[in-house]
Scaffold this active site. Sequence first.
Site, PDB file in Angstrom:
ATOM      1  N   ASP A 327     -31.511  41.876  17.974  1.00  0.00           N
ATOM      2  CA  ASP A 327     -32.432  42.336  16.954  1.00  0.00           C
ATOM      3  C   ASP A 327     -33.580  43.101  17.628  1.00  0.00           C
ATOM      4  O   ASP A 327     -34.093  42.659  18.656  1.00  0.00           O
ATOM      5  CB  ASP A 327     -32.977  41.115  16.206  1.00  0.00           C
ATOM      6  N   GLU A 358     -30.169  46.882  17.934  1.00  0.00           N
ATOM      7  CA  GLU A 358     -30.922  47.889  17.184  1.00  0.00           C
ATOM      8  C   GLU A 358     -31.794  48.647  18.182  1.00  0.00           C
ATOM      9  O   GLU A 358     -32.694  48.055  18.769  1.00  0.00           O
ATOM     10  CB  GLU A 358     -31.841  47.213  16.157  1.00  0.00           C
TER      11      GLU A 358
END
Length: 665
Positions: A327, A358
């Site tokens: 994340d 990400e």
Amino acid sequence: MTKSFVAYNKDFDNQFRYDKKDLGAICSKEGTIFKVWCPLADRVELHLYKDGDKSDAYAVCDMIPEEKGTWKFESAEYLHGVYYDYTVTRAGEVTKTADPYAVACGINGVRSMAVDLTLTDPEGFAEDKAPAQQTENIIYELHIKDFSYDPESGVPENYRGKYMAFTQNQTGTEYPTCVDYLKKLGVTHVHLLPMYDFGWLDEAGSDEQFNWGYDPVNYNVPEGSFSTDPYDGCVRIRECKEMVQALHKAGIRVIMDVVYNHTYEPDSFLERMVPGYYNRRWDDGKLANGSACGSDIACGRAMVDNYIADSVMYWAKEYHIDGFRFDLMGLLTVELMNRIRTELDAEFGKGEKLLYGEPWRACESPMEEGTNAALKCNVQLLDEGIAMFSDDTRDVVKGHVFFEEIPGFVNGGKNLEEKLLGAVTGWRDNADDAEFKPLSCAQIINYVSAHDNFTLWDKLVLSILGGHGVNNEYRENTEPVTDMSVYTTKHADILEANKLAAFIYFTCQGHLFMQAGEEYGRTKFGDGNSYRSDPKLNMMRWHQTVEFADLLSYYEGLISLRKKLPGLYDKSADANRRITDKKVWAEGVVSYCADNTADAATDNVYSKLFVVYNSNKEAVSVELPKGDWVVLADKNETDCCKNPVLTADGKLTVSECCGMMLGMK
Ligand code: CA
């Protein structure tokens, strides 16, 4: 700022860096050893309890200072199942904290638990192995509670929304659900939204609570609310392992969503242990907030990097996890990500574990000197075995991720033809001096929907039919659609746009990633940020797999087809050279050819592919390259290799709003 903050600088790391892997509580029949890293403390005390939240300590033990700021207590007793925490005295302040290195905890993670991990293995777990790698990775993003919360899942009530739902086969419904469904669909990897212990919901509270779980508390312990008994620290561990084992048995690998970029609260167990060390701060002492969640972990410092790398290795070894999704990877460093890649490869074999994340962050954040943020712009610094979500692919296909009405190629977007052809090679055909040019299409994750933002179906409904969703912080003061039936009606033009969107990203080079339920038109009724919305809104509604059987079978076909096409699944650095003859025929009409030959023996029989996309509302005609072509996929079918040879006069008619793939022997 409290007066007891450690003054961090490189010298601090030089003085206190501790690389041994014995932090935490190690419990065996020979005794139990507690060890923490807590430099510059004046005193550290260990408190032992009979339960995870209520009783007073039955023993308090003084920890002995050792090398590099560590503290140790050795007990000759076998303390399996005993709960514990610490008090740290520093500059006259006394702080209570659980063990950030704990691998077990009690209810809500407030106290740690000493555990003999050998007792937490389900039967046969020592023999559990990941299923063999397939030619292609089809990653399916799933939230544990969403998976089986619906009574129509057929899962017994006490297992609904829990780890144990994954152990259930033949759930009694007339159609496949849960793991049987995943097997039939053909996905190769399940990517689970956070399943470490997170903080937002009360594990002792109602089952009607919901959260995605991006609020980590105990990084090395499974979340309690997914277990059948969150009070007993062993149960969540065993049940989480049973889930992994069941997925492996079903032929599916397991990826874990990890959130090392921030903690649930800035006042985390890590920060309580060494105040000022783990949270990233600006020069004026203010907390960095690149995560937009209140804090950033100071990746780039020696013990932060050790913590994260060791945690990843722990999940891979102890729980047999097959991959990790980071994340806000843009808040971590390139150096740490590459180190994790190297450590996993050394332990498990090159590329055996998938790594992706990400490549962005919510806001600026002060990185440590001499480090590089694992952002999209630094893709060339990252190992080829670390992939990133391609927002470019996502947005060119279906349009803006926040603004409902801004379309992509499939739903009315204009002038996107060239860009779309960029997505085809996983952006490897970008100019050498382009801002973004990956080293290999293996660094690209192609997707059009994930847990964040609108589901693909909802995005298409809102962009094609008009209107606004709810819970979209980027769209204040808009009137949402009030007629909910708009989201559950199978409008023909939305269905075909959905099929075309799927067709496109399934025919781009790179890894494939999809949100659970995208394949049956999953709706969250326009909820653009359902992170804590009702579980009934979030859940996979299993009967919809019957109502949307045509869309589902379209995806099933794409998955099956994709695994057979080396021209598309090749992840080598030069795979983009397979793509030739990229052509824009007209507005909304593009095509390309792909060299589909393979070195290794596969069941592939086509040496060349021709792929065309038409987003227009009417059929178009394109010229086929010379030769005998067979239709492999069209508007209605995606695994139609048995069709007869097409004997057209070199012209191909492409129906309105669809993709076609042809193969040549
Ligand atoms: Ca929790």
